[in-house]
Scaffold this active site. Structure first.
Site, PDB file in Angstrom:
ATOM      1  N   HIS A 162       0.806  -1.226   0.000  1.00 21.10           N
ATOM      2  CA  HIS A 162       0.000   0.000   0.000  1.00 21.10           C
ATOM      3  C   HIS A 162       0.836   1.273   0.000  1.00 21.10           C
ATOM      4  CE1 HIS A 162      -4.070  -1.762   0.641  1.00 21.10           C
ATOM      5  NE2 HIS A 162      -3.325  -2.798   0.986  1.00 21.10           N
ATOM      6  N   ASP A 372       3.522   9.749  -1.325  1.00 19.93           N
ATOM      7  CA  ASP A 372       2.329   9.014  -0.903  1.00 19.93           C
ATOM      8  C   ASP A 372       2.082   7.894  -1.910  1.00 19.93           C
ATOM      9  OD1 ASP A 372       0.060   8.421   0.579  1.00 19.93           O
ATOM     10  OD2 ASP A 372      -0.697  10.478   0.566  1.00 19.93           O
TER      11      ASP A 372
HETATM   12  P1  ADQ Z   1      -3.016   6.662   4.313  1.00 19.39           P
HETATM   13  O1  ADQ Z   1      -1.614   7.139   4.441  1.00 19.39           O
HETATM   14  O2  ADQ Z   1      -3.777   6.580   5.566  1.00 19.39           O
HETATM   15  O3  ADQ Z   1      -3.084   5.267   3.537  1.00 19.39           O
HETATM   16  P2  ADQ Z   1      -4.972   7.912   2.363  1.00 19.39           P
HETATM   17  O4  ADQ Z   1      -4.928   7.092   1.145  1.00 19.39           O
HETATM   18  O5  ADQ Z   1      -5.096   9.371   2.088  1.00 19.39           O
HETATM   19  O6  ADQ Z   1      -3.705   7.743   3.290  1.00 19.39           O
HETATM   20  O7  ADQ Z   1      -6.219   7.466   3.210  1.00 19.39           O
HETATM   21  C1  ADQ Z   1      -6.617   8.166   4.350  1.00 19.39           C
HETATM   22  C2  ADQ Z   1      -8.082   7.852   4.695  1.00 19.39           C
HETATM   23  O8  ADQ Z   1      -8.333   8.376   5.974  1.00 19.39           O
HETATM   24  C3  ADQ Z   1      -9.055   8.491   3.728  1.00 19.39           C
HETATM   25  O9  ADQ Z   1     -10.072   7.573   3.432  1.00 19.39           O
HETATM   26  C4  ADQ Z   1      -9.615   9.698   4.510  1.00 19.39           C
HETATM   27  O10 ADQ Z   1     -10.979   9.963   4.268  1.00 19.39           O
HETATM   28  C5  ADQ Z   1      -9.448   9.259   5.939  1.00 19.39           C
HETATM   29  N1  ADQ Z   1      -9.149  10.442   6.784  1.00 19.39           N
HETATM   30  C6  ADQ Z   1      -8.058  11.226   6.723  1.00 19.39           C
HETATM   31  N2  ADQ Z   1      -8.146  12.215   7.642  1.00 19.39           N
HETATM   32  C7  ADQ Z   1      -9.311  12.026   8.280  1.00 19.39           C
HETATM   33  C8  ADQ Z   1      -9.974  12.708   9.355  1.00 19.39           C
HETATM   34  N3  ADQ Z   1      -9.444  13.748   9.992  1.00 19.39           N
HETATM   35  N4  ADQ Z   1     -11.158  12.228   9.761  1.00 19.39           N
HETATM   36  C9  ADQ Z   1     -11.704  11.161   9.165  1.00 19.39           C
HETATM   37  N5  ADQ Z   1     -11.133  10.484   8.169  1.00 19.39           N
HETATM   38  C10 ADQ Z   1      -9.948  10.903   7.740  1.00 19.39           C
HETATM   39  C11 ADQ Z   1      -2.106   4.330   3.013  1.00 19.39           C
HETATM   40  C12 ADQ Z   1      -1.084   4.916   2.032  1.00 19.39           C
HETATM   41  C13 ADQ Z   1      -1.799   5.647   0.905  1.00 19.39           C
HETATM   42  C14 ADQ Z   1      -2.784   4.703   0.207  1.00 19.39           C
HETATM   43  C15 ADQ Z   1      -3.670   3.979   1.229  1.00 19.39           C
HETATM   44  C16 ADQ Z   1      -4.475   2.855   0.585  1.00 19.39           C
HETATM   45  O11 ADQ Z   1      -0.186   5.798   2.711  1.00 19.39           O
HETATM   46  O12 ADQ Z   1      -0.867   6.142  -0.052  1.00 19.39           O
HETATM   47  O13 ADQ Z   1      -3.624   5.443  -0.659  1.00 19.39           O
HETATM   48  O14 ADQ Z   1      -2.890   3.381   2.266  1.00 19.39           O
HETATM   49  O15 ADQ Z   1      -3.632   1.939  -0.050  1.00 19.39           O
END
Ligand code: ADQ
Length: 470
Positions: A162, A372
């Site tokens: 991921h 990311d």
């Molecule tokens: P993350 O680094 O966690 O995931 P991301 O893909 O942006 O990053 O997902 C974050 C999730 O958390 C999103 O669904 C978002 O809605 C939720 N979120 C963020 N801030 C929030 C808040 N304050 N309140 C509620 N919800 C919140 C890791 C990798 C990424 C990859 C994913 C999936 O780092 O690059 O996209 O896994 O593989």
């Protein structure tokens, strides 16, 4: 949907359930939503770390999947999770945004815990009548394909990463690179978000492991074992977000936010509080913008929603302090007497309806990570905006996987260039309405076309094909 002949066993660091005020329920992420129909079709099990002091039930009401918890001691969590996974692999695989820590004790614990996961998975597999397909998730469990291959030579094994896979010169820094690469190479299929990460893996193997031949997307080991490598960008449940965009609860939240921010343009950031997400650089760009363009003070507002993350790790506690200092400094410098602060900062997770309302409110969404793997926030934003007929702008770092899918429809930025990013924030405000609508619509179409169901299908198809051989 993929037609599977075998049950599916997912092995991931975490179990896909959470405990709320009304008891246990399936977690709300896209992965769980997308897995649901597959697991309902073929049956399945999920093996993951149980970090609930009272233990996780074997089943939760809304998810027909057996849960098999792996309990870890505090010392194991420290070495495997906080240590090796989050202070060695995470920074190394994110291009050294901070210095990775090399610690032999953490490595030993990581290897031991991978063995614990293999034992737990073996127990599950042996209970099933049909040999299952095994699908291992992420950087916490990179030794697992090899550990399970030794015990179940005929089982189809897939692994998905991921986070980014770095170039060979970074992989080479790891004293245990051989073990990790061999750990992964025992799988039938290895999935990455982008062709670049997949190519980085293939180059690392070519440079660091002897006797491997790269034939297009397939790697052939000296003993003839073949591994399919795929680039499968993860995504969201686009229909679910589109529905959420105009739900009654979202509209209600939005009405309140519109009143609060009336007359101002809103810039939004939504991230886990992680040093890879570029939050500090973003704040510095905002400060420069307000410094350079005094007439914008009072005309623009910045909302940063930061979900607490890994606060057992030193670098994350320090980041929180730094971010809070920056917010305090900007608000101290630019708040006019009798007026609202320019930066609104929330250190918490917010409910999905509130999140959707913020996505709708935003004139400019800033997704500006330093690195990311993919980034789902950008995909959620464009989906919600398009479904509700809004016309905001997405500012998107060129260093996240999502940038490849959105091309020039996002305002692409280099988050390391703080000054340049502050100019782009101004540019974003000047894009005309028709252009903004067109861009949002095209990006939302791209998300609908490649949603999380497609990702699950592509991954499972590759595991099946990989295990069937040439
Ligand atoms: P993350 O680094 O966690 O995931 P991301 O893909 O942006 O990053 O997902 C974050 C999730 O958390 C999103 O669904 C978002 O809605 C939720 N979120 C963020 N801030 C929030 C808040 N304050 N309140 C509620 N919800 C919140 C890791 C990798 C990424 C990859 C994913 C999936 O780092 O690059 O996209 O896994 O593989």
């Amino acid at each position: 949907m993929q037609q599977l002949e075998r049950p599916l066993v997912v092995i991931a660091n975490r179990l896909p359930v959470s405990r709320g005020p009304e008891g246990w329920h399936a977690s709300s992420g896209g992965l769980v939503t997308a897995m649901r129909p597959v697991i309902e079709q073929v049956g399945g099990a999920w093996v993951g770390w149980d970090d609930d002091p009272e233990g996780v039930p074997r089943r939760v009401d809304d998810f027909s999947c057996d849960l098999f918890p792996v309990s870890l001691s505090q010392a194991e969590v420290q070495g495997y999770y906080h240590g090796f996974a989050n202070r060695t692999i995470w920074p190394l695989f994110h291009d050294l945004v901070v210095e990775p820590v090399i610690d032999r004790g953490w490595w030993r614990t990581y290897a031991e815990v991978n063995n614990r996961f293999a034992d737990a998975a073996a127990q599950v597999i042996e209970e099933l009548d049909t040999p299952p397909m095994l699908w291992i998730q992420d950087y916490h469990l990179m030794l697992l394909p090899e550990l399970l291959r030794r015990r179940f030579p005929a089982s189809p094994i897939g692994f998905f990463l991921h986070i980014p896979f770095p170039p060979p010169e970074l992989v080479a820094r790891l004293p245990w690179r051989d073990q990790l690469l061999h750990g992964l190479l025992a799988a039938d299929s290895l999935g990455f978000h982008t062709p670049r990460y997949r190519d980085n893996f293939a180059s690392s193997v070519q440079q660091l492991v002897s006797g491997v031949t790269v034939m297009g997307d397939t790697l052939v080991m000296a003993d003839g074992h073949q591994i399919r490598t795929g680039a499968h960008p993860i995504s969201i449940d686009a229909d679910e977000f589109a529905t959420l965009a105009t739900s009654e609860a979202t509209e209600h939240e939005l009405d309140e936010l519109k009143e609060q921010f009336s007359g101002r343009k809103v810039f939004l950031g939504v991230d886990r509080l992680d040093y890879t997400k570029g939050i500090r650089h973003r704040l510095q760009s905002i400060e420069l913008l307000l410094e350079r363009r005094p007439e914008l003070r009072g005309e623009v507002a910045f909302v940063q929603i930061a979900v607490p993350s890994r606060d057992d790790v030193k670098e994350y506690r320090e980041l929180r302090q730094q971010v809070e200092r920056e917010v305090g400094r900007i608000n101290g410098r630019f708040t006019e007497p009798g007026h609202d602060v320019p930066v609104h900062y929330f250190y918490r997770s917010v409910p999905r309806e509130a999140l959707a309302a913020y996505y709708r409110l935003a004139d400019v969404m800033c997704v500006t990570p330093l690195k990311d793997g993919m980034n789902l926030v950008a995909k959620e934003f464009v989906t919600v905006q398009a479904a509700a007929g809004e016309a905001g702008v997405l500012m998107l770092s060129e260093f996240c996987g999502t940038a490849i899918e959105f091309g020039d429809d996002a305002v692409r930025c280099n988050p390391f260039d703080v000054e340049g990013q502050s100019y782009l924030m101004e540019t974003a405000l000047q894009i005309d309405d028709d252009d903004r609508r067109g861009r949002i619509a095209r990006m939302a179409d791209a998300v609908h076309e490649r949603d999380v169901y497609r990702w699950v299908d592509d991954e499972l198809a590759d595991i099946r094909r990989g295990s069937e051989g040439p």
